[in-house]
Write a protein that holds these residues in place. Structure first.
Motif, PDB file in Angstrom:
ATOM      1  N   LEU A   1       7.896  16.107  -1.715  1.00 60.49           N
ATOM      2  CA  LEU A   1       8.901  15.415  -1.519  1.00 60.49           C
ATOM      3  C   LEU A   1       8.783  14.004  -2.638  1.00 60.49           C
ATOM      4  O   LEU A   1       8.213  14.028  -2.133  1.00 60.49           O
ATOM      5  CB  LEU A   1       9.575  15.155  -0.442  1.00 60.49           C
ATOM      6  N   ASP A   2       9.779  13.581  -3.580  1.00 57.93           N
ATOM      7  CA  ASP A   2       9.549  12.281  -3.581  1.00 57.93           C
ATOM      8  C   ASP A   2      10.495  11.249  -3.267  1.00 57.93           C
ATOM      9  O   ASP A   2      10.815  11.580  -1.980  1.00 57.93           O
ATOM     10  CB  ASP A   2      10.448  11.827  -5.553  1.00 57.93           C
ATOM     11  N   SER A   3      10.045   9.856  -3.145  1.00 63.08           N
ATOM     12  CA  SER A   3      10.216   9.454  -2.567  1.00 63.08           C
ATOM     13  C   SER A   3      11.940   9.059  -2.200  1.00 63.08           C
ATOM     14  O   SER A   3      12.285   7.978  -1.700  1.00 63.08           O
ATOM     15  CB  SER A   3      10.042   7.919  -2.840  1.00 63.08           C
ATOM     16  N   PHE A   4      13.251   9.512  -3.315  1.00 55.82           N
ATOM     17  CA  PHE A   4      14.043  10.005  -2.834  1.00 55.82           C
ATOM     18  C   PHE A   4      14.406  10.805  -2.118  1.00 55.82           C
ATOM     19  O   PHE A   4      15.813  12.085  -2.037  1.00 55.82           O
ATOM     20  CB  PHE A   4      14.681  10.404  -4.112  1.00 55.82           C
ATOM     21  N   GLY A   5      13.782  12.333  -1.937  1.00 52.84           N
ATOM     22  CA  GLY A   5      13.827  13.288  -1.354  1.00 52.84           C
ATOM     23  C   GLY A   5      13.858  14.779  -2.342  1.00 52.84           C
ATOM     24  O   GLY A   5      14.552  15.390  -1.310  1.00 52.84           O
ATOM     25  N   ASN A   6      13.788  13.740  -3.377  1.00 55.41           N
ATOM     26  CA  ASN A   6      13.811  15.626  -4.506  1.00 55.41           C
ATOM     27  C   ASN A   6      12.751  15.950  -4.076  1.00 55.41           C
ATOM     28  O   ASN A   6      11.306  15.705  -4.514  1.00 55.41           O
ATOM     29  CB  ASN A   6      14.119  15.177  -5.637  1.00 55.41           C
ATOM     30  N   ARG A   7      12.129  17.609  -4.189  1.00 55.08           N
ATOM     31  CA  ARG A   7      10.988  18.610  -4.927  1.00 55.08           C
ATOM     32  C   ARG A   7      10.267  17.941  -5.953  1.00 55.08           C
ATOM     33  O   ARG A   7      11.025  18.156  -6.923  1.00 55.08           O
ATOM     34  CB  ARG A   7      11.513  19.869  -4.902  1.00 55.08           C
TER      35      ARG A   7
ATOM     36  N   PRO B   1     -10.649   4.845  -3.867  1.00 51.96           N
ATOM     37  CA  PRO B   1     -10.793   3.792  -3.125  1.00 51.96           C
ATOM     38  C   PRO B   1      -9.971   2.370  -2.654  1.00 51.96           C
ATOM     39  O   PRO B   1      -8.855   2.475  -3.031  1.00 51.96           O
ATOM     40  CB  PRO B   1     -12.012   2.953  -3.261  1.00 51.96           C
ATOM     41  N   GLY B   2     -10.212   2.272  -1.297  1.00 49.13           N
ATOM     42  CA  GLY B   2      -8.616   1.014  -0.614  1.00 49.13           C
ATOM     43  C   GLY B   2      -9.204   0.427  -2.004  1.00 49.13           C
ATOM     44  O   GLY B   2      -7.707  -0.559  -1.717  1.00 49.13           O
ATOM     45  N   MET B   3      -9.979   0.253  -2.388  1.00 49.41           N
ATOM     46  CA  MET B   3      -9.998  -1.184  -3.177  1.00 49.41           C
ATOM     47  C   MET B   3      -8.412  -0.918  -4.618  1.00 49.41           C
ATOM     48  O   MET B   3      -7.826  -2.325  -5.013  1.00 49.41           O
ATOM     49  CB  MET B   3     -11.103  -1.726  -4.363  1.00 49.41           C
ATOM     50  N   PHE B   4      -8.355  -0.076  -5.259  1.00 47.99           N
ATOM     51  CA  PHE B   4      -7.095   0.655  -6.227  1.00 47.99           C
ATOM     52  C   PHE B   4      -6.482   0.230  -4.990  1.00 47.99           C
ATOM     53  O   PHE B   4      -5.368  -0.127  -5.991  1.00 47.99           O
ATOM     54  CB  PHE B   4      -7.693   1.063  -6.466  1.00 47.99           C
ATOM     55  N   HIS B   5      -6.018   0.761  -3.871  1.00 52.97           N
ATOM     56  CA  HIS B   5      -4.739   0.633  -3.169  1.00 52.97           C
ATOM     57  C   HIS B   5      -4.675  -0.822  -2.954  1.00 52.97           C
ATOM     58  O   HIS B   5      -3.226  -0.989  -3.251  1.00 52.97           O
ATOM     59  CB  HIS B   5      -4.827   1.026  -2.191  1.00 52.97           C
ATOM     60  N   SER B   6      -5.293  -1.516  -2.775  1.00 58.63           N
ATOM     61  CA  SER B   6      -5.136  -2.876  -2.566  1.00 58.63           C
ATOM     62  C   SER B   6      -4.566  -3.876  -4.002  1.00 58.63           C
ATOM     63  O   SER B   6      -3.574  -4.809  -4.213  1.00 58.63           O
ATOM     64  CB  SER B   6      -6.255  -3.876  -2.306  1.00 58.63           C
ATOM     65  N   ILE B   7      -5.406  -3.254  -5.449  1.00 61.38           N
ATOM     66  CA  ILE B   7      -5.045  -3.974  -6.806  1.00 61.38           C
ATOM     67  C   ILE B   7      -4.034  -2.985  -7.075  1.00 61.38           C
ATOM     68  O   ILE B   7      -2.052  -3.970  -7.500  1.00 61.38           O
ATOM     69  CB  ILE B   7      -5.496  -3.062  -7.658  1.00 61.38           C
ATOM     70  N   VAL B   8      -3.035  -2.312  -6.772  1.00 63.94           N
ATOM     71  CA  VAL B   8      -1.762  -1.610  -6.961  1.00 63.94           C
ATOM     72  C   VAL B   8      -0.675  -2.238  -6.357  1.00 63.94           C
ATOM     73  O   VAL B   8       0.504  -2.508  -6.569  1.00 63.94           O
ATOM     74  CB  VAL B   8      -1.792   0.274  -6.583  1.00 63.94           C
ATOM     75  N   ASN B   9      -0.999  -3.103  -5.275  1.00 62.60           N
ATOM     76  CA  ASN B   9      -0.600  -2.854  -3.943  1.00 62.60           C
ATOM     77  C   ASN B   9       0.367  -4.839  -4.171  1.00 62.60           C
ATOM     78  O   ASN B   9       0.950  -5.046  -4.281  1.00 62.60           O
ATOM     79  CB  ASN B   9      -0.742  -3.314  -1.972  1.00 62.60           C
ATOM     80  N   ASP B  10      -1.257  -4.886  -5.069  1.00 56.50           N
ATOM     81  CA  ASP B  10      -0.885  -6.833  -5.448  1.00 56.50           C
ATOM     82  C   ASP B  10       0.002  -6.598  -6.505  1.00 56.50           C
ATOM     83  O   ASP B  10       1.141  -7.472  -6.655  1.00 56.50           O
ATOM     84  CB  ASP B  10      -2.264  -7.432  -6.164  1.00 56.50           C
ATOM     85  N   ILE B  11      -0.573  -5.524  -7.177  1.00 53.15           N
ATOM     86  CA  ILE B  11       1.102  -5.862  -9.125  1.00 53.15           C
ATOM     87  C   ILE B  11       2.097  -5.469  -8.545  1.00 53.15           C
ATOM     88  O   ILE B  11       3.352  -6.415  -8.885  1.00 53.15           O
ATOM     89  CB  ILE B  11       0.173  -4.819  -9.868  1.00 53.15           C
TER      90      ILE B  11
ATOM     91  N   SER C   1       6.917   1.209  -8.538  1.00 50.10           N
ATOM     92  CA  SER C   1       7.346   1.252  -6.752  1.00 50.10           C
ATOM     93  C   SER C   1       6.885   2.874  -6.904  1.00 50.10           C
ATOM     94  O   SER C   1       6.162   3.957  -5.803  1.00 50.10           O
ATOM     95  CB  SER C   1       8.589   1.480  -6.484  1.00 50.10           C
ATOM     96  N   ILE C   2       7.115   3.549  -8.384  1.00 48.88           N
ATOM     97  CA  ILE C   2       7.139   5.146  -7.756  1.00 48.88           C
ATOM     98  C   ILE C   2       5.584   5.518  -7.743  1.00 48.88           C
ATOM     99  O   ILE C   2       4.956   6.165  -6.974  1.00 48.88           O
ATOM    100  CB  ILE C   2       7.706   5.669  -9.250  1.00 48.88           C
TER     101      ILE C   2
ATOM    102  N   LEU D   1       0.521   7.101  -4.543  1.00 49.90           N
ATOM    103  CA  LEU D   1      -1.098   6.894  -3.776  1.00 49.90           C
ATOM    104  C   LEU D   1      -0.432   7.558  -2.563  1.00 49.90           C
ATOM    105  O   LEU D   1      -1.801   7.054  -1.469  1.00 49.90           O
ATOM    106  CB  LEU D   1      -1.339   5.714  -4.607  1.00 49.90           C
ATOM    107  N   GLU D   2       0.188   6.728  -1.834  1.00 50.47           N
ATOM    108  CA  GLU D   2       0.080   7.056  -0.502  1.00 50.47           C
ATOM    109  C   GLU D   2       0.318   7.785   0.123  1.00 50.47           C
ATOM    110  O   GLU D   2      -0.373   8.071   1.559  1.00 50.47           O
ATOM    111  CB  GLU D   2       1.546   6.120   0.026  1.00 50.47           C
ATOM    112  N   ARG D   3       0.819   8.556  -0.668  1.00 53.39           N
ATOM    113  CA  ARG D   3       1.113  10.656  -0.312  1.00 53.39           C
ATOM    114  C   ARG D   3      -0.464  10.957  -0.589  1.00 53.39           C
ATOM    115  O   ARG D   3      -0.487  11.619  -0.051  1.00 53.39           O
ATOM    116  CB  ARG D   3       2.564  11.631  -1.562  1.00 53.39           C
ATOM    117  N   HIS D   4      -0.598  10.367  -1.811  1.00 56.74           N
ATOM    118  CA  HIS D   4      -2.242  10.615  -1.995  1.00 56.74           C
ATOM    119  C   HIS D   4      -3.341  10.798  -0.524  1.00 56.74           C
ATOM    120  O   HIS D   4      -3.510  11.847   0.034  1.00 56.74           O
ATOM    121  CB  HIS D   4      -2.876  10.527  -3.080  1.00 56.74           C
ATOM    122  N   ILE D   5      -3.224   9.720  -0.058  1.00 56.45           N
ATOM    123  CA  ILE D   5      -3.723   9.313   1.157  1.00 56.45           C
ATOM    124  C   ILE D   5      -3.339  10.501   2.293  1.00 56.45           C
ATOM    125  O   ILE D   5      -4.135  10.706   2.935  1.00 56.45           O
ATOM    126  CB  ILE D   5      -3.197   7.946   1.348  1.00 56.45           C
ATOM    127  N   GLU D   6      -1.980  10.167   2.064  1.00 55.80           N
ATOM    128  CA  GLU D   6      -1.323  10.907   3.423  1.00 55.80           C
ATOM    129  C   GLU D   6      -1.605  12.881   3.818  1.00 55.80           C
ATOM    130  O   GLU D   6      -2.001  13.087   4.824  1.00 55.80           O
ATOM    131  CB  GLU D   6       0.222  11.125   3.489  1.00 55.80           C
TER     132      GLU D   6
END
Length: 266
Positions: free
Chosen positions: A89-95, A174-184, A193-194, A199-204
Motif C-alpha cells: 500500500l502507498d501512503s494513499f492506500g493504493n496498491r 543505515p539509520g544515518m541515511f534515514h536521518s538525512i532524509v528526515n532533515d531534507i 514525502s513519498i 523508507l519507512e515501509r522498507h524498515i517496517e
C-alpha cells in the motif's frame, strides 16, 4: 539460529559495515544530491523485483496446468514476500509494487527517471540487456550491479538466489541515511514525502518480517548441503561487493557534481 547462517553473517559482516558506513550517505546534503542517489538506486530496486519473481517461479508452480512443486512451507514463505513487495500500500492506500512506489517518489522530487524508463521499455521490446543498457545510458556501476543479479538468476540455483536476496538486500540502509532524509523532508515536505514513506515501509516490512521469512527460506533451500551453503556464502560476498561498487559510483557522481558547481561559482 542455524550455524550456517551465523557463518555467513560473520563472513560478510565487514562488507556489511562498509555499506552501512559508506561515505556516500554523508555526501547527500540536499534534495539535488538525493536525486542523484535515487537515479542509481532505482536499478537495484528494479532488479530486486526480478530476483523476487525468479524465486517465485522456481519455488512455486506459476504455469498451467498446475502441479504441486517443492515444499509447501517454502512456497508459503516466497508467496508472502511477493504479496508485500509486489502489491503493498502507498501512503494513499493504493496498491503499488515497491518499484512503482519508488518511481512515484522520483517523480515527486523531480529526479530524472528517463534512464530507468528507457531501459525497461527497450528491454521489454527487445529482450536484449545490452541494447537496453546502451540506449538508456545506464551508469557502469548500475549496469554491473544488474548484470550480477541476473547472472545469479541465470544460474537457476534457487538457493543462490535466496542467499543474495536474504543477505545482500535486507537491512542495508543505515539509520544515518534515514536521518538525512528526515532533515531534507523538513525543508521539502511536499517533494520527498513519498520517498520518506518508502523508507519507512522498507524498515517496517523488509527489515523485519520479510527478513525473517527470507532467512527461513534460505535455510530450507540449502538444508544440510555443505556445498550449497559454501556457494551461498560466496554469492553473498559478491553481492555485497557489488553494492559497495554501486555506492562508490554514486559517491563519485556526487563529488563531480559538487566540483562542477564550485567551479562555476568561482
Amino acid at each position: 539460529m542455524n550455524e550456517h547462517i551465523e557463518k555467513i553473517k560473520k563472513a560478510t559482516e565487514p562488507l556489511r559495515q562498509q555499506i552501512i558506513n559508506h561515505k556516500v550517505y554523508s555526501a547527500i546534503n540536499d534534495i539535488e544530491d538525493l536525486k542523484v542517489f535515487m537515479q542509481y538506486h532505482i536499478f537495484a530496486v528494479w532488479d530486486f523485483m526480478s530476483l523476487l519473481k525468479s524465486l517465485q517461479n522456481n519455488l512455486t508452480c506459476t504455469s498451467v496446468p498446475w502441479f504441486p512443486k517443492g515444499s509447501a512451507d517454502t512456497r508459503h514463505l516466497i508467496n508472502e514476500i511477493v504479496v508485500g513487495e509486489e502489491s503493498d500500500l502507498d501512503s494513499f492506500g493504493n496498491r503499488k509494487s515497491h518499484f512503482e512506489l519508488y518511481l512515484d517518489a522520483m517523480h515527486q522530487c523531480g529526479a530524472d527517471t528517463s534512464q530507468i524508463e528507457t531501459f525497461i521499455a527497450t528491454l521489454k521490446k527487445t529482450g536484449n540487456f545490452n541494447s537496453a543498457f546502451i540506449s538508456s545510458g545506464v551508469p557502469n556501476e548500475a549496469r554491473n550491479f544488474v548484470d550480477f543479479t541476473f547472472k545469479i538468476i541465470g544460474s537457476n540455483k534457487d538457493y543462490l538466489q535466496s542467499a543474495i536476496f536474504t543477505f545482500g538486500r535486507e537491512d542495508l540502509i543505515p539509520g544515518m541515511f534515514h536521518s538525512i532524509v528526515n532533515d531534507i523532508h523538513k525543508n521539502f515536505p511536499s517533494s520527498i514525502s513519498i520517498f520518506k514513506y518508502y523508507l519507512e515501509r522498507h524498515i517496517e516490512v523488509d527489515g523485519d518480517h520479510h527478513s525473517h521469512l527470507a532467512l527461513q527460506m534460505t535455510s530450507n533451500l540449502c538444508s544440510k548441503d555443505g556445498q550449497f551453503w559454501k556457494e551461498a556464502e560466496q554469492a553473498t560476498i559478491e553481492s555485497l561487493q557489488m553494492r559497495i561498487d554501486l555506492w562508490d559510483g554514486v559517491y563519485r557522481q556526487l563529488k563531480n557534481r559538487k566540483s562542477t558547481i564550485k567551479h562555476l561559482s568561482n
